[in-house]
Design a protein around this motif. Sequence first.
Motif, short mmCIF file in Angstrom:
data_model
loop_
_atom_site.label_atom_id
_atom_site.label_comp_id
_atom_site.label_asym_id
_atom_site.label_seq_id
_atom_site.Cartn_x
_atom_site.Cartn_y
_atom_site.Cartn_z
N ALA A 144 7.62 4.42 0.45
CA ALA A 144 7.40 3.04 -0.01
C ALA A 144 8.49 2.64 -1.01
O ALA A 144 9.14 3.49 -1.61
CB ALA A 144 6.02 2.94 -0.66
N GLN B 167 -2.33 -1.37 1.57
CA GLN B 167 -1.96 -0.76 2.85
C GLN B 167 -3.17 -0.28 3.65
O GLN B 167 -3.01 0.17 4.77
CB GLN B 167 -0.99 0.40 2.60
CG GLN B 167 0.37 -0.09 2.09
CD GLN B 167 1.37 1.02 1.89
OE1 GLN B 167 1.02 2.19 1.91
NE2 GLN B 167 2.62 0.64 1.69
N SER B 168 -4.35 -0.34 3.03
CA SER B 168 -5.50 0.23 3.76
C SER B 168 -6.20 -0.85 4.58
O SER B 168 -6.01 -2.02 4.39
CB SER B 168 -6.48 0.86 2.78
OG SER B 168 -6.97 -0.12 1.89
N VAL C 124 -0.96 -0.50 -4.32
CA VAL C 124 -0.23 -0.32 -3.05
C VAL C 124 -1.15 0.34 -2.01
O VAL C 124 -1.17 -0.07 -0.85
CB VAL C 124 1.07 0.49 -3.28
CG1 VAL C 124 1.75 0.78 -1.95
CG2 VAL C 124 2.02 -0.28 -4.19
N THR C 125 -1.93 1.31 -2.45
CA THR C 125 -2.84 1.97 -1.52
C THR C 125 -3.86 0.97 -0.96
O THR C 125 -4.13 0.94 0.24
CB THR C 125 -3.58 3.14 -2.23
OG1 THR C 125 -2.60 4.02 -2.75
CG2 THR C 125 -4.47 3.90 -1.27
N SER D 86 5.39 -1.42 7.13
CA SER D 86 4.99 -0.55 6.01
C SER D 86 5.28 0.88 6.40
O SER D 86 5.25 1.24 7.56
CB SER D 86 3.54 -0.74 5.63
OG SER D 86 2.80 -1.12 6.71
N VAL E 121 3.05 -8.50 -0.57
CA VAL E 121 2.77 -7.17 -1.16
C VAL E 121 2.33 -7.37 -2.60
O VAL E 121 2.56 -8.44 -3.19
CB VAL E 121 4.03 -6.26 -1.09
CG1 VAL E 121 4.44 -6.02 0.35
CG2 VAL E 121 5.18 -6.82 -1.92
N ASP F 251 7.25 -2.72 -0.89
CA ASP F 251 5.80 -2.47 -0.85
C ASP F 251 5.11 -2.93 -2.12
O ASP F 251 3.88 -2.98 -2.17
CB ASP F 251 5.55 -0.97 -0.63
CG ASP F 251 6.11 -0.55 0.71
OD1 ASP F 251 5.43 -0.73 1.72
OD2 ASP F 251 7.28 -0.10 0.76
#
Length: 333
Positions: free
Chosen positions: A64, A332-333, A328-329, A9, A141, A120
Amino acid sequence: MTNDDAPISPALPRTGAVPATGGRVPGSLLRLSDFEPAALKRAVELAREMKRDPGGWLHSLRGAALGCIFEKPSTRTRVSLATAAHRLGMHSMVISRDDMQLVHGETWADTAQVLSSYLDAITLRTYEHTTVEQLAGRSSVPVVNALSDDHHPCQALADLLTLTEHFGTLAGLTVAFVGDGLSNTCNSFLEACASTGMHLTVATPPGHEPAASLLAEARATMAATGGSVTVTADPAEAVRTAQAVYAEVWVPMHKRHERAERAQRFAVYRVDRELLDRAAPGAVVLHCLPAVRGEEITSDVLDGPRSLVWRQAANRLPTAQAVLHTLVTAAQS
Ligand SMILES: NC(=O)NCCC[C@H](N)C(=O)O
Protein backbone atom coordinates in the motif's frame (compact mmCIF):
# COMPACT_ATOMS: atom_id res chain seq x y z
CA MET A 1 -16.64 3.79 -14.30
CA THR A 2 -15.23 0.92 -16.37
CA ASN A 3 -13.16 -1.83 -14.82
CA ASP A 4 -10.06 -0.23 -16.31
CA ASP A 5 -10.74 2.96 -14.36
CA ALA A 6 -11.16 1.23 -11.01
CA PRO A 7 -8.49 2.15 -8.45
CA ILE A 8 -6.07 -0.75 -8.09
CA SER A 9 -5.67 -1.74 -4.46
CA PRO A 10 -2.70 -3.88 -3.56
CA ALA A 11 -3.55 -7.55 -3.74
CA LEU A 12 -0.59 -8.72 -1.69
CA PRO A 13 -1.28 -10.92 1.33
CA ARG A 14 -1.59 -9.16 4.67
CA THR A 15 0.01 -11.04 7.50
CA GLY A 16 -0.83 -8.71 10.39
CA ALA A 17 -3.79 -9.60 12.55
CA VAL A 18 -6.89 -7.55 11.81
CA PRO A 19 -8.11 -6.00 15.07
CA ALA A 20 -11.58 -6.68 16.38
CA THR A 21 -13.75 -3.72 15.52
CA GLY A 22 -15.08 -1.43 18.20
CA GLY A 23 -17.68 0.79 16.62
CA ARG A 24 -17.93 2.17 13.10
CA VAL A 25 -14.61 3.19 11.56
CA PRO A 26 -14.82 6.53 9.71
CA GLY A 27 -13.82 6.73 6.05
CA SER A 28 -11.45 9.58 6.87
CA LEU A 29 -10.17 11.21 10.05
CA LEU A 30 -10.61 14.96 9.73
CA ARG A 31 -11.43 15.62 13.39
CA LEU A 32 -11.29 13.35 16.39
CA SER A 33 -15.07 13.14 16.72
CA ASP A 34 -15.15 11.33 13.37
CA PHE A 35 -14.39 8.33 15.55
CA GLU A 36 -17.37 7.15 17.57
CA PRO A 37 -16.29 6.72 21.22
CA ALA A 38 -16.09 2.90 20.89
CA ALA A 39 -13.99 3.10 17.72
CA LEU A 40 -11.72 5.69 19.32
CA LYS A 41 -11.20 3.45 22.34
CA ARG A 42 -10.35 0.57 20.01
CA ALA A 43 -7.85 2.73 18.06
CA VAL A 44 -6.07 3.66 21.30
CA GLU A 45 -6.02 0.00 22.37
CA LEU A 46 -4.59 -0.94 18.98
CA ALA A 47 -1.90 1.73 19.39
CA ARG A 48 -0.99 0.15 22.73
CA GLU A 49 -0.73 -3.26 21.08
CA MET A 50 1.42 -1.81 18.30
CA LYS A 51 3.67 -0.05 20.81
CA ARG A 52 4.23 -3.35 22.65
CA ASP A 53 4.96 -5.20 19.40
CA PRO A 54 6.22 -2.64 16.84
CA GLY A 55 7.48 -5.30 14.42
CA GLY A 56 4.34 -7.39 14.51
CA TRP A 57 2.55 -5.45 11.80
CA LEU A 58 5.35 -5.13 9.29
CA HIS A 59 3.46 -6.82 6.49
CA SER A 60 -0.09 -5.86 7.35
CA LEU A 61 -0.40 -3.21 4.62
CA ARG A 62 2.38 -4.45 2.36
CA GLY A 63 2.17 -2.93 -1.08
CA ALA A 64 0.00 0.00 0.00
CA ALA A 65 1.10 3.62 -0.54
CA LEU A 66 0.69 6.74 1.61
CA GLY A 67 1.00 10.31 0.36
CA CYS A 68 1.77 12.99 2.96
CA ILE A 69 1.08 16.56 1.88
CA PHE A 70 2.43 19.41 4.00
CA GLU A 71 1.57 23.09 3.66
CA LYS A 72 3.07 23.94 7.05
CA PRO A 73 6.25 22.82 8.82
CA SER A 74 6.08 19.50 10.63
CA THR A 75 8.47 17.48 12.77
CA ARG A 76 6.52 14.95 14.84
CA THR A 77 3.64 14.43 12.45
CA ARG A 78 5.77 14.04 9.33
CA VAL A 79 8.24 11.57 10.80
CA SER A 80 5.77 9.58 12.89
CA LEU A 81 3.48 9.09 9.87
CA ALA A 82 6.36 8.00 7.62
CA THR A 83 7.72 5.61 10.25
CA ALA A 84 4.23 4.32 11.04
CA ALA A 85 3.68 3.59 7.34
CA HIS A 86 7.03 1.81 7.20
CA ARG A 87 6.05 -0.34 10.19
CA LEU A 88 2.91 -1.41 8.36
CA GLY A 89 4.82 -2.29 5.21
CA MET A 90 3.47 0.75 3.34
CA HIS A 91 5.50 2.96 1.08
CA SER A 92 5.17 6.61 2.06
CA MET A 93 6.06 9.76 0.20
CA VAL A 94 6.11 13.38 1.29
CA ILE A 95 4.50 15.64 -1.29
CA SER A 96 5.12 19.35 -1.04
CA ARG A 97 2.17 21.47 -2.05
CA ASP A 98 4.55 23.71 -3.97
CA ASP A 99 5.66 20.81 -6.17
CA MET A 100 2.12 20.05 -7.36
CA GLN A 101 -0.07 21.70 -9.98
CA LEU A 102 -2.04 23.27 -7.13
CA VAL A 103 0.38 26.19 -7.53
CA HIS A 104 -0.92 26.66 -11.07
CA GLY A 105 -4.54 26.59 -9.97
CA GLU A 106 -5.51 22.90 -10.05
CA THR A 107 -8.17 22.45 -7.39
CA TRP A 108 -7.90 20.35 -4.25
CA ALA A 109 -10.89 18.33 -5.48
CA ASP A 110 -9.21 17.44 -8.79
CA THR A 111 -5.94 16.75 -7.00
CA ALA A 112 -7.76 14.41 -4.59
CA GLN A 113 -9.43 12.50 -7.38
CA VAL A 114 -6.11 11.84 -9.11
CA LEU A 115 -3.95 11.16 -6.05
CA SER A 116 -6.45 8.73 -4.60
CA SER A 117 -6.23 6.64 -7.77
CA TYR A 118 -2.53 6.06 -6.97
CA LEU A 119 -2.52 5.98 -3.18
CA ASP A 120 -4.19 3.98 -0.40
CA ALA A 121 -4.28 6.90 2.05
CA ILE A 122 -3.52 10.61 2.02
CA THR A 123 -2.52 12.84 4.93
CA LEU A 124 -2.68 16.62 4.72
CA ARG A 125 -1.35 19.37 7.00
CA THR A 126 -2.96 22.61 5.96
CA TYR A 127 -4.45 25.96 7.00
CA GLU A 128 -8.25 26.23 6.66
CA HIS A 129 -10.07 23.12 7.80
CA THR A 130 -12.25 23.33 4.68
CA THR A 131 -9.19 22.38 2.60
CA VAL A 132 -8.92 18.98 4.24
CA GLU A 133 -12.70 18.60 3.84
CA GLN A 134 -12.37 19.38 0.10
CA LEU A 135 -9.61 16.81 -0.25
CA ALA A 136 -11.56 14.14 1.61
CA GLY A 137 -14.74 15.01 -0.26
CA ARG A 138 -13.23 13.86 -3.57
CA SER A 139 -10.79 11.23 -2.36
CA SER A 140 -11.66 7.56 -2.86
CA VAL A 141 -9.15 6.58 -0.12
CA PRO A 142 -8.96 7.60 3.56
CA VAL A 143 -7.73 11.11 4.31
CA VAL A 144 -6.07 11.83 7.65
CA ASN A 145 -5.91 15.41 8.87
CA ALA A 146 -2.29 15.95 9.86
CA LEU A 147 -3.31 19.34 11.39
CA SER A 148 -5.52 22.12 10.17
CA ASP A 149 -6.04 25.51 11.82
CA ASP A 150 -9.02 23.98 13.67
CA HIS A 151 -8.24 20.34 14.41
CA HIS A 152 -5.31 18.07 15.24
CA PRO A 153 -6.79 14.57 15.67
CA CYS A 154 -3.45 12.72 15.36
CA GLN A 155 -2.14 14.68 18.35
CA ALA A 156 -5.26 13.97 20.40
CA LEU A 157 -4.84 10.23 19.83
CA ALA A 158 -1.31 10.42 21.25
CA ASP A 159 -2.68 12.47 24.19
CA LEU A 160 -5.21 9.73 24.91
CA LEU A 161 -2.63 6.96 24.70
CA THR A 162 -0.34 8.88 27.06
CA LEU A 163 -3.07 9.51 29.63
CA THR A 164 -4.28 5.90 29.34
CA GLU A 165 -0.78 4.59 29.99
CA HIS A 166 -0.38 6.83 33.03
CA PHE A 167 -3.82 6.68 34.61
CA GLY A 168 -5.27 3.43 33.27
CA THR A 169 -8.84 4.73 33.03
CA LEU A 170 -9.78 8.02 31.39
CA ALA A 171 -13.45 8.30 32.35
CA GLY A 172 -13.79 10.68 35.28
CA LEU A 173 -10.26 12.10 35.00
CA THR A 174 -10.00 15.84 35.72
CA VAL A 175 -7.83 17.73 33.23
CA ALA A 176 -7.03 21.38 32.46
CA PHE A 177 -5.99 23.01 29.20
CA VAL A 178 -4.07 26.28 29.69
CA GLY A 179 -3.69 28.44 26.58
CA ASP A 180 -5.57 29.28 23.41
CA GLY A 181 -9.05 27.77 23.66
CA LEU A 182 -9.48 28.27 19.92
CA SER A 183 -6.40 26.26 18.97
CA ASN A 184 -6.44 23.06 16.96
CA THR A 185 -4.82 21.26 19.90
CA CYS A 186 -7.49 22.45 22.34
CA ASN A 187 -10.33 21.63 19.95
CA SER A 188 -9.13 18.09 19.42
CA PHE A 189 -8.35 17.59 23.11
CA LEU A 190 -11.87 18.80 23.91
CA GLU A 191 -13.27 16.17 21.55
CA ALA A 192 -10.97 13.58 23.15
CA CYS A 193 -12.30 14.50 26.61
CA ALA A 194 -15.87 14.31 25.35
CA SER A 195 -15.46 10.86 23.81
CA THR A 196 -13.71 9.38 26.84
CA GLY A 197 -15.74 11.04 29.62
CA MET A 198 -13.04 13.30 31.08
CA HIS A 199 -13.75 16.52 33.00
CA LEU A 200 -12.00 19.37 31.18
CA THR A 201 -11.51 22.97 32.26
CA VAL A 202 -10.10 25.30 29.61
CA ALA A 203 -8.25 28.38 30.90
CA THR A 204 -8.08 30.94 28.12
CA PRO A 205 -8.25 34.74 27.70
CA PRO A 206 -11.66 36.29 26.96
CA GLY A 207 -12.35 36.00 23.25
CA HIS A 208 -10.39 32.74 22.95
CA GLU A 209 -13.07 30.39 24.31
CA PRO A 210 -13.70 27.28 22.16
CA ALA A 211 -16.42 27.84 19.53
CA ALA A 212 -19.96 27.56 20.88
CA SER A 213 -20.78 24.85 18.31
CA LEU A 214 -17.81 22.75 19.42
CA LEU A 215 -18.74 23.13 23.09
CA ALA A 216 -22.33 22.16 22.32
CA GLU A 217 -21.23 19.05 20.38
CA ALA A 218 -18.81 18.07 23.16
CA ARG A 219 -21.49 18.51 25.82
CA ALA A 220 -23.92 16.38 23.82
CA THR A 221 -21.33 13.59 23.66
CA MET A 222 -20.50 14.08 27.35
CA ALA A 223 -24.15 13.55 28.25
CA ALA A 224 -23.53 9.93 27.23
CA THR A 225 -19.89 9.50 28.30
CA GLY A 226 -20.16 11.33 31.63
CA GLY A 227 -17.55 14.03 30.99
CA SER A 228 -17.88 17.79 31.35
CA VAL A 229 -16.29 20.98 30.05
CA THR A 230 -15.93 24.36 31.76
CA VAL A 231 -14.28 27.49 30.45
CA THR A 232 -12.60 30.13 32.63
CA ALA A 233 -10.13 32.96 32.17
CA ASP A 234 -8.34 32.00 35.40
CA PRO A 235 -5.51 29.43 35.06
CA ALA A 236 -5.28 28.91 38.85
CA GLU A 237 -9.00 28.09 39.00
CA ALA A 238 -8.68 25.75 36.00
CA VAL A 239 -5.90 23.62 37.48
CA ARG A 240 -7.30 23.51 41.06
CA THR A 241 -8.33 19.83 40.92
CA ALA A 242 -6.58 18.88 37.69
CA GLN A 243 -4.76 15.55 37.49
CA ALA A 244 -3.23 16.57 34.16
CA VAL A 245 -2.37 20.08 32.93
CA TYR A 246 -2.01 20.66 29.18
CA ALA A 247 0.17 23.59 28.06
CA GLU A 248 0.06 24.95 24.51
CA VAL A 249 2.06 27.51 22.51
CA TRP A 250 0.71 31.03 22.66
CA VAL A 251 1.32 31.53 18.92
CA PRO A 252 0.26 28.70 16.61
CA MET A 253 1.78 28.46 13.12
CA HIS A 254 -1.10 30.21 11.40
CA LYS A 255 -1.05 33.16 13.84
CA ARG A 256 2.61 34.20 13.56
CA HIS A 257 1.53 37.71 12.57
CA GLU A 258 -0.13 38.09 16.02
CA ARG A 259 3.06 37.27 17.91
CA ALA A 260 3.47 40.55 19.82
CA GLU A 261 -0.12 40.95 21.01
CA ARG A 262 -0.42 37.26 21.89
CA ALA A 263 2.72 37.41 24.06
CA GLN A 264 0.91 40.06 26.14
CA ARG A 265 -2.54 38.47 26.08
CA PHE A 266 -1.32 35.03 27.15
CA ALA A 267 1.36 36.13 29.65
CA VAL A 268 -0.51 34.63 32.63
CA TYR A 269 -1.25 31.35 30.80
CA ARG A 270 2.14 29.86 31.63
CA VAL A 271 2.52 26.40 33.11
CA ASP A 272 5.28 26.84 35.68
CA ARG A 273 6.07 25.29 39.06
CA GLU A 274 3.80 27.74 40.87
CA LEU A 275 0.77 26.88 38.73
CA LEU A 276 1.52 23.16 38.85
CA ASP A 277 1.68 23.29 42.66
CA ARG A 278 -1.95 24.45 42.64
CA ALA A 279 -3.04 21.31 40.72
CA ALA A 280 -3.99 17.97 42.29
CA PRO A 281 -1.11 16.19 44.05
CA GLY A 282 0.93 14.24 41.50
CA ALA A 283 -0.60 16.11 38.56
CA VAL A 284 1.17 15.47 35.25
CA VAL A 285 1.94 17.84 32.41
CA LEU A 286 1.19 17.55 28.70
CA HIS A 287 2.32 19.70 25.76
CA CYS A 288 1.96 18.86 22.07
CA LEU A 289 5.28 20.57 21.20
CA PRO A 290 7.12 22.46 19.85
CA ALA A 291 7.51 24.39 23.11
CA VAL A 292 8.71 27.93 23.57
CA ARG A 293 10.56 27.42 26.82
CA GLY A 294 9.91 30.26 29.24
CA GLU A 295 6.69 31.31 27.49
CA GLU A 296 3.80 28.84 27.85
CA ILE A 297 5.90 26.35 29.85
CA THR A 298 9.06 26.63 31.90
CA SER A 299 12.02 24.31 31.32
CA ASP A 300 11.94 22.91 34.86
CA VAL A 301 8.33 21.76 34.29
CA LEU A 302 8.89 20.54 30.72
CA ASP A 303 11.93 18.48 31.71
CA GLY A 304 10.73 17.73 35.24
CA PRO A 305 9.46 14.52 36.83
CA ARG A 306 5.79 15.37 36.25
CA SER A 307 6.21 15.92 32.53
CA LEU A 308 4.70 13.28 30.22
CA VAL A 309 5.58 15.45 27.24
CA TRP A 310 8.39 13.33 25.78
CA ARG A 311 6.36 10.16 26.11
CA GLN A 312 3.43 12.02 24.55
CA ALA A 313 5.66 12.92 21.56
CA ALA A 314 6.91 9.32 21.29
CA ASN A 315 3.28 8.14 21.32
CA ARG A 316 2.66 9.91 18.03
CA LEU A 317 4.24 6.88 16.33
CA PRO A 318 2.06 3.98 17.57
CA THR A 319 -1.06 6.13 17.32
CA ALA A 320 -0.22 7.08 13.72
CA GLN A 321 0.33 3.38 13.02
CA ALA A 322 -3.05 2.52 14.56
CA VAL A 323 -4.88 5.21 12.60
CA LEU A 324 -3.40 4.23 9.26
CA HIS A 325 -4.04 0.56 9.90
CA THR A 326 -7.61 1.11 11.09
CA LEU A 327 -8.66 3.38 8.24
CA VAL A 328 -6.87 1.65 5.37
CA THR A 329 -7.95 -1.81 6.46
CA ALA A 330 -11.57 -0.68 6.81
CA ALA A 331 -11.49 1.03 3.40
CA GLN A 332 -10.15 -2.09 1.72
CA SER A 333 -12.51 -4.56 3.36
N1 LIG B 1 2.56 18.27 17.75
C1 LIG B 1 2.39 19.01 16.66
O1 LIG B 1 1.96 18.52 15.63
N2 LIG B 1 2.72 20.29 16.76
C2 LIG B 1 2.51 21.23 15.71
C3 LIG B 1 2.10 22.57 16.22
C4 LIG B 1 0.72 22.62 16.85
C5 LIG B 1 0.24 24.02 17.14
N3 LIG B 1 -1.03 23.92 17.80
C6 LIG B 1 0.10 24.85 15.88
O2 LIG B 1 -0.94 24.80 15.21
O3 LIG B 1 1.02 25.57 15.54
